[in-house]
Scaffold this motif. Structure first.
Motif, short mmCIF file in Angstrom:
data_model
loop_
_atom_site.label_atom_id
_atom_site.label_comp_id
_atom_site.label_asym_id
_atom_site.label_seq_id
_atom_site.Cartn_x
_atom_site.Cartn_y
_atom_site.Cartn_z
N ALA A 1 -17.49 21.90 45.72
CA ALA A 1 -17.75 22.46 46.84
C ALA A 1 -19.72 23.13 46.54
O ALA A 1 -19.87 22.75 47.89
CB ALA A 1 -17.25 24.20 46.45
N ASP A 2 -20.16 22.06 45.40
CA ASP A 2 -21.09 22.92 45.74
C ASP A 2 -22.04 21.45 45.57
O ASP A 2 -23.21 21.23 46.73
CB ASP A 2 -21.82 22.66 44.10
CG ASP A 2 -22.04 24.00 42.83
OD1 ASP A 2 -21.48 24.66 43.47
OD2 ASP A 2 -21.35 23.78 41.81
N TYR A 3 -21.09 20.62 46.00
CA TYR A 3 -22.11 18.94 45.67
C TYR A 3 -22.17 19.07 48.01
O TYR A 3 -23.05 18.63 48.60
CB TYR A 3 -21.08 17.77 45.76
CG TYR A 3 -21.54 16.36 46.43
CD1 TYR A 3 -22.50 15.83 46.00
CD2 TYR A 3 -21.01 16.25 48.09
CE1 TYR A 3 -22.92 14.26 46.80
CE2 TYR A 3 -21.23 14.91 48.21
CZ TYR A 3 -22.20 14.15 47.67
OH TYR A 3 -22.90 13.62 48.73
N TYR A 4 -21.03 19.61 48.10
CA TYR A 4 -21.22 19.78 49.20
C TYR A 4 -21.35 21.19 50.75
O TYR A 4 -21.80 21.58 51.63
CB TYR A 4 -19.25 19.45 50.32
CG TYR A 4 -19.17 18.36 49.94
CD1 TYR A 4 -19.11 17.57 51.41
CD2 TYR A 4 -18.24 17.67 49.58
CE1 TYR A 4 -19.08 15.69 51.54
CE2 TYR A 4 -18.01 16.16 49.68
CZ TYR A 4 -18.39 15.24 50.46
OH TYR A 4 -17.74 13.90 50.86
N GLY A 5 -21.49 21.91 50.01
CA GLY A 5 -22.48 23.31 50.12
C GLY A 5 -21.26 24.56 50.08
O GLY A 5 -21.57 25.70 50.23
N SER A 6 -20.15 23.44 50.42
CA SER A 6 -18.69 24.99 51.04
C SER A 6 -17.90 23.44 50.83
O SER A 6 -17.94 23.00 50.97
CB SER A 6 -18.77 25.73 51.84
OG SER A 6 -18.67 24.83 53.14
N MET A 7 -16.85 24.91 50.55
CA MET A 7 -15.24 24.22 49.94
C MET A 7 -15.32 23.63 52.18
O MET A 7 -14.05 22.59 52.10
CB MET A 7 -13.68 25.14 50.12
CG MET A 7 -13.79 25.59 48.37
SD MET A 7 -14.55 23.77 47.10
CE MET A 7 -12.51 23.53 47.51
N ALA B 1 -17.15 22.98 53.99
CA ALA B 1 -17.94 21.47 54.47
C ALA B 1 -17.32 20.41 53.53
O ALA B 1 -16.70 19.37 54.41
CB ALA B 1 -18.70 21.85 54.04
N ALA B 2 -16.11 20.26 52.10
CA ALA B 2 -15.87 19.65 51.39
C ALA B 2 -14.56 19.33 52.18
O ALA B 2 -14.42 17.66 52.67
CB ALA B 2 -15.41 20.53 50.49
N ALA B 3 -13.55 20.06 53.21
CA ALA B 3 -12.61 20.00 53.88
C ALA B 3 -13.47 19.10 54.98
O ALA B 3 -12.27 18.05 54.90
CB ALA B 3 -12.41 21.36 53.84
N ARG B 4 -14.08 19.62 55.36
CA ARG B 4 -14.12 18.43 56.91
C ARG B 4 -14.55 16.78 56.21
O ARG B 4 -14.35 16.57 57.13
CB ARG B 4 -15.84 19.54 57.42
CG ARG B 4 -14.85 20.13 58.79
CD ARG B 4 -16.03 20.93 59.13
NE ARG B 4 -16.91 21.05 58.40
CZ ARG B 4 -17.66 22.64 58.40
NH1 ARG B 4 -16.61 23.55 58.07
NH2 ARG B 4 -19.37 23.09 57.29
N ALA B 5 -15.24 16.96 55.65
CA ALA B 5 -15.61 15.72 54.76
C ALA B 5 -14.57 15.05 54.72
O ALA B 5 -14.80 13.00 54.87
CB ALA B 5 -16.60 15.47 54.08
N LEU B 6 -13.60 15.52 53.71
CA LEU B 6 -12.95 14.68 53.32
C LEU B 6 -11.51 14.59 54.01
O LEU B 6 -10.17 14.21 53.83
CB LEU B 6 -12.24 15.41 51.89
CG LEU B 6 -12.94 15.30 50.61
CD1 LEU B 6 -12.46 16.67 49.61
CD2 LEU B 6 -14.19 13.99 50.17
N ILE C 1 -7.01 22.40 49.86
CA ILE C 1 -8.43 21.85 48.71
C ILE C 1 -7.83 23.63 48.25
O ILE C 1 -7.66 22.92 46.63
CB ILE C 1 -9.02 21.98 49.73
CG1 ILE C 1 -9.63 20.32 50.00
CG2 ILE C 1 -10.35 21.96 48.32
CD1 ILE C 1 -11.07 20.76 50.97
N GLN C 2 -7.59 24.37 48.68
CA GLN C 2 -7.27 25.60 47.53
C GLN C 2 -5.88 25.22 46.26
O GLN C 2 -5.98 25.71 45.70
CB GLN C 2 -7.36 26.57 48.70
CG GLN C 2 -8.78 26.92 49.15
CD GLN C 2 -9.19 28.05 49.42
OE1 GLN C 2 -8.11 28.99 49.83
NE2 GLN C 2 -10.66 28.19 49.74
N GLN C 3 -4.89 24.74 47.73
CA GLN C 3 -3.56 24.26 46.56
C GLN C 3 -4.20 23.53 45.68
O GLN C 3 -3.10 23.54 44.23
CB GLN C 3 -3.04 23.34 47.62
CG GLN C 3 -2.42 25.12 48.22
CD GLN C 3 -1.48 24.60 49.55
OE1 GLN C 3 -0.36 23.93 48.66
NE2 GLN C 3 -0.95 25.69 49.90
#
Length: 62
Positions: free
Chosen positions: A7-13, A15-20, A27-29
């Motif tokens: 989350a820190d790298y992408y700025g939020s969970m 944004a991380a979800a979108r990128a992945l 992701i929360q699971q």
């Protein structure tokens, strides 16, 4: 690698979800210490900026 690092790298969970290419719910699971296969995928997608550390869980169990 932890979810917090992700989350820190992408700025939020979100944004991380979108990128992945995953949903926030998926992701929360994941456990806080990400599964090894996921860590290696993220390391590849970030071109090594986030490093896989599959032994992380074992470091905290002493």
């Amino acid at each position: 690698m932890t979810k917090k690092e992700l989350a820190d790298y992408y700025g939020s969970m979100a944004a991380a979800a979108r990128a992945l290419g995953r949903t926030r719910g998926a992701i929360q699971q994941w456990p806080d210490d990400l599964p090894a296969r996921v860590q290696f995928e993220i390391e590849g997608r970030t071109k090594g900026k986030l490093k896989a550390n599959p032994g992380l869980r074992n470091k905290n169990t002493a």
